[in-house]
Design an enzyme around this catalytic site. Structure first.
Site, PDB file in Angstrom:
ATOM      1  CD  GLU A 228      -2.383  -1.935   0.502  1.00  0.00           C
ATOM      2  OE1 GLU A 228      -2.933  -1.166  -0.307  1.00  0.00           O
ATOM      3  OE2 GLU A 228      -2.484  -3.172   0.443  1.00  0.00           O
ATOM      4  CB  CYS A 261      -1.246   7.490   0.937  1.00  0.00           C
ATOM      5  SG  CYS A 261      -2.782   6.791   1.536  1.00  0.00           S
TER       6      CYS A 261
END
Ligand code: NAD
Ligand code: SIN
Length: 471
Positions: A228, A261
């Site tokens: 991720e 993110c």
């Protein structure tokens, strides 16, 4: 070696302890390996009960845990309380996801049954990032344990106290010895963990580290790898109320001081009067953002970056863009307040300039003005990443096109690019991941499926072949 975490707003030491060396990491892996057979063989209902006890332990100390996260990361208390709430909510979501995506199914067949079961991989290494030091590793750990894996977790070196608090909650849940193991340290500790005898690496962190893991695990295909990673996320703002749109942009680009993110790093607007009005409104709103320490009252919208070094690095990246011709409409500044980790949200116009396709993990948004929607979509997709993307527009036809053509794992309309939900998959394309999304889909990488065709005895097989042989 000693490890310390530092409150980025004050420079105070929050946590201090020994970093684990390769020998200590090996011992943690051996404990996890020894605990695996019994843990993996438990009925899932018993593992669910442990997870629920962990949830109880989190609930009992939510204020204290939120304060620990706030002091280590500099994030305001309002935000770290929502992070702990997400950790608590994750338990129920993961139990549901495990049953739906990795449970057991039976189907009657003429000979007996077809049965689908899921089995755990074994020992999972979990490496966590600093920006959501509780919520994100928790999103790997809870599904991994529920599926029957054992875990060795290394939190970010910036947030060891958060990792220690999570370990306390699992201990309080009464987990059998060796099922959950904590190691502390920086990259060397992580390297020892990754090089050890593991069956999976569940990683949330930078694209650079993710690319490194892809390479080193190319020869270990038996190790499940879930990555991720970061992104260089586009937000196209095309039409609508200027103030409302500015607010979506500010939430997308500057929440958590740009350290999500999913933050929008690139804003794409029409080269029109509306586009210029919008960037003026963004500048005006950014000017009103309250920046401060985690426990200031009233609460600030954002805190400092994670460290003085992160602020210096963001400054170097912005200086480079300016040297390439970017025009700041709101300049980058290290703020002259409590510590050099505080920076000002920054807006740079990069129209027509060749800029690097890199994530700047800070409150910096790069604006490109384009002639038409074709150019907007092309610009949005001109990235090696593919985590989140957004469109602000009331035009259904534009949305229908964008949602089909956008190359990202999260594609939002008239909503910020941030605010991923645990009840949905969360993952990215290209350099943002490896097609193993987390959040609701974490159950998929925590277990492998086994298909069985089962008859109670061998009767009936000889009849079938005898008929064929006669023919
Ligand atoms: P990072 O990659 O520097 O570190 C993450 C973890 O990996 C830390 O525990 C670190 O010690 C360890 N690590 C780093 N390099 C390693 C190596 N070579 N070997 C072994 N261990 C290693 O990431 P960070 O700075 O903590 O987090 C910010 C990054 O994470 C940003 O790029 C952000 O976009 C990304 N992120 C992604 C998601 C997502 O879900 N896609 C969510 C949050 C953050
Ligand atoms: C992140 O994981 O960094 C952010 C998730 C979110 O969008 O809230």
């Amino acid at each position: 070696m000693t490890l310390q975490s530092i409150d980025p707003a004050t420079g105070e030491v929050v946590w201090e302890g020994a970093a684990d060396n390769a020998e200590a990491v090996g011992a943690a892996l051996a404990k996890a390996r020894a605990a695996f057979p019994a843990w993996g063989a438990l009925p899932v209902a018993e593992r669910v009960a442990y997870a629920e006890a962990f949830r109880g332990a989190l609930e009992a100390r939510k204020e204290r845990l939120a304060e620990t996260i706030a002091r280590e990361t500099g994030k305001p208390r309002w935000e770290t309380l929502t992070e702990v709430a997400a950790m608590i909510g994750k338990v129920g979501i993961s139990i549901k996801a495990q049953a739906e995506r990795a449970g057991e199914r039976r189907q009657d067949m003429p000979f007996g049954e077809a049965v689908l079961r899921h089995r755990p991989h074994g020992v999972m290494a979990v490496l966590g990032p600093f920006n959501f030091p509780g919520h994100l590793p928790n999103g790997h750990i809870v599904p991994a344990l529920l599926a029957g894996n054992t875990v060795v977790f290394k939190p970010s070196e910036m947030t060891p106290a958060t990792g220690a608090a999570m370990a306390e909650c699992w201990a309080e849940a009464g987990l059998p010895d060796g099922v959950f193991n904590l190691v502390q340290g920086a990259r060397e500790t992580g390297e020892a963990l990754v090089a050890g005898e593991i069956d999976g690496l569940l990683f949330t962190g930078s694209a650079g580290a993710g690319a490194h893991f892809r390479r080193i695990f190319a020869d270990r295909p038996e190790v499940i790898l879930a990555l991720e990673l970061g992104g260089n996320n586009p937000l196209i703002a095309w039409d609508g109320d200027v103030e409302e749109t500015a607010s979506i942009v500010v939430q997308s680009s500057f929440v958590t001081t740009g350290q999500r993110c999913s933050c929008a790093r690139r804003l794409i607007v029409p080269d029109t009067v509306w586009g210029r009005d919008l960037t003026d409104a963004i500048d005006a709103l950014a000017r009103r953002i309250v920046i401060g320490k985690w426990d200031d009252e009233p609460q600030p919208y954002i805190g400092p970056l994670i460290s003085d070094a992160a602020a210096a690095s963001a400054k170097a990246r912005v200086d480079d863009l300016v040297a390439r011709g970017a025009k700041p409409t709101r300049e980058f500044k290290i703020l002259d307040c409590m510590s050099p980790a505080f920076v000002r949200p920054t807006v740079l116009d990069v129209t027509g300039i060749d800029v690097p396709d890199e994530e700047i993990f800070a409150p910096v948004v790069q604006v490109s003005r384009v002639a038409d929607f074709d150019a907007a979509v092309a610009s949005a997709n001109a990235t090696r990443f593919g985590l989140s993307a957004g469109l602000v527009s009331a035009d259904d036809a534009l949305w229908d096109r964008f949602v089909l053509e956008s190359r990202a794992g999260v594609v939002n309309r008239n909503r910020p690019t941030t605010g991923a939900a645990g009840s949905m998959p969360f993952g990215g394309l290209g350099e943002s991941g490896n097609h193993r999304p987390s959040a609701y889909y974490a159950a998929d990488y925590c277990a492998y499926p086994v298909a069985s065709f089962e008859a109670a005895n061998a009767d009936g097989n000889s009849g079938a072949i005898a008929a064929m042989l006669k023919a």
